[in-house]
Scaffold this active site. Sequence first.
Site, PDB file in Angstrom:
ATOM      1  N   TYR A  17       4.582   8.928   1.394  1.00 28.60           N
ATOM      2  CA  TYR A  17       3.182   9.324   1.236  1.00 28.60           C
ATOM      3  C   TYR A  17       3.070  10.852   1.172  1.00 28.60           C
ATOM      4  O   TYR A  17       2.416  11.406   0.290  1.00 28.60           O
ATOM      5  CB  TYR A  17       2.332   8.754   2.387  1.00 28.60           C
ATOM      6  CG  TYR A  17       0.901   9.206   2.331  1.00 28.60           C
ATOM      7  CD1 TYR A  17       0.023   8.653   1.403  1.00 28.60           C
ATOM      8  CD2 TYR A  17       0.429  10.212   3.168  1.00 28.60           C
ATOM      9  CE1 TYR A  17      -1.289   9.094   1.318  1.00 28.60           C
ATOM     10  CE2 TYR A  17      -0.877  10.657   3.092  1.00 28.60           C
ATOM     11  CZ  TYR A  17      -1.734  10.088   2.169  1.00 28.60           C
ATOM     12  OH  TYR A  17      -3.028  10.536   2.081  1.00 28.60           O
ATOM     13  N   GLU A  39      -8.845   6.320   4.698  1.00 26.84           N
ATOM     14  CA  GLU A  39      -9.283   7.375   5.620  1.00 26.84           C
ATOM     15  C   GLU A  39     -10.346   6.850   6.583  1.00 26.84           C
ATOM     16  O   GLU A  39     -10.323   7.170   7.772  1.00 26.84           O
ATOM     17  CB  GLU A  39      -9.805   8.591   4.853  1.00 26.84           C
ATOM     18  CG  GLU A  39      -8.741   9.326   4.058  1.00 26.84           C
ATOM     19  CD  GLU A  39      -7.646   9.971   4.894  1.00 26.84           C
ATOM     20  OE1 GLU A  39      -7.772  10.064   6.134  1.00 26.84           O
ATOM     21  OE2 GLU A  39      -6.642  10.393   4.296  1.00 26.84           O
ATOM     22  N   TRP A  47      -2.427   7.423  11.531  1.00 31.42           N
ATOM     23  CA  TRP A  47      -2.213   7.256  10.098  1.00 31.42           C
ATOM     24  C   TRP A  47      -1.073   6.276   9.851  1.00 31.42           C
ATOM     25  O   TRP A  47      -1.089   5.529   8.878  1.00 31.42           O
ATOM     26  CB  TRP A  47      -1.939   8.616   9.447  1.00 31.42           C
ATOM     27  CG  TRP A  47      -1.857   8.547   7.959  1.00 31.42           C
ATOM     28  CD1 TRP A  47      -0.783   8.863   7.189  1.00 31.42           C
ATOM     29  CD2 TRP A  47      -2.882   8.132   7.045  1.00 31.42           C
ATOM     30  NE1 TRP A  47      -1.079   8.673   5.850  1.00 31.42           N
ATOM     31  CE2 TRP A  47      -2.369   8.218   5.745  1.00 31.42           C
ATOM     32  CE3 TRP A  47      -4.193   7.677   7.217  1.00 31.42           C
ATOM     33  CZ2 TRP A  47      -3.107   7.878   4.615  1.00 31.42           C
ATOM     34  CZ3 TRP A  47      -4.928   7.346   6.077  1.00 31.42           C
ATOM     35  CH2 TRP A  47      -4.384   7.445   4.806  1.00 31.42           C
TER      36      TRP A  47
END
Length: 186
Positions: A17, A39, A47
């Site tokens: 990522y 998000e 995350w």
Amino acid sequence: MSEYCNVAPGHPLHGPYHDTEYGFPITSEADLFERLVLEINQAGLSWLTVLKKRDAFRHAFDHFEVDRVAAYGDEERARLLNDAGIIRHRQKIDAVIHNAQVIQQLRVSHGGFEAWLSAHHPLPHAQWVKLFRRHFRFTGPEIVKEFLMSTGYLPGAHHDQCPVQQQVLAASPAWTQTSSDTNPPG
């Protein structure tokens, strides 16, 4: 979030990522919508949790096809609330459906989500937050900041010494482009 550059490389989920997505410009409606959904779902969580559930999110939300998600009703909401593969949070799920409907409206008013973002660029973070809150749900300051950094509208995804920063700069994210003829609408 320059500290991400120190911990992400080499990690099986964070690494790819960080190296290929974070901070790079996105123009696809589905990809922008996916990033906003991720998000929003990260709020209050790590995350890494979101990245682990990313494939399940894609499946649960019809690969982030805006029109399909915007049409979700009670049956789909119930399905999502019972899907252990995603983050089962009623307000976040409702926000995703609402936000898909907003993106449909942005097609009419601005030509799409990416065009709406571009029409308002550049704005300082605080003004972005106000703008997002006028249109979208579940978009507080940190969510807006991470969404905009991760999609190339705000700087800060990578520190200057990060090797990925040069690749991001070569992709010409919006934050590197300011023109005197840009007059963002209020």
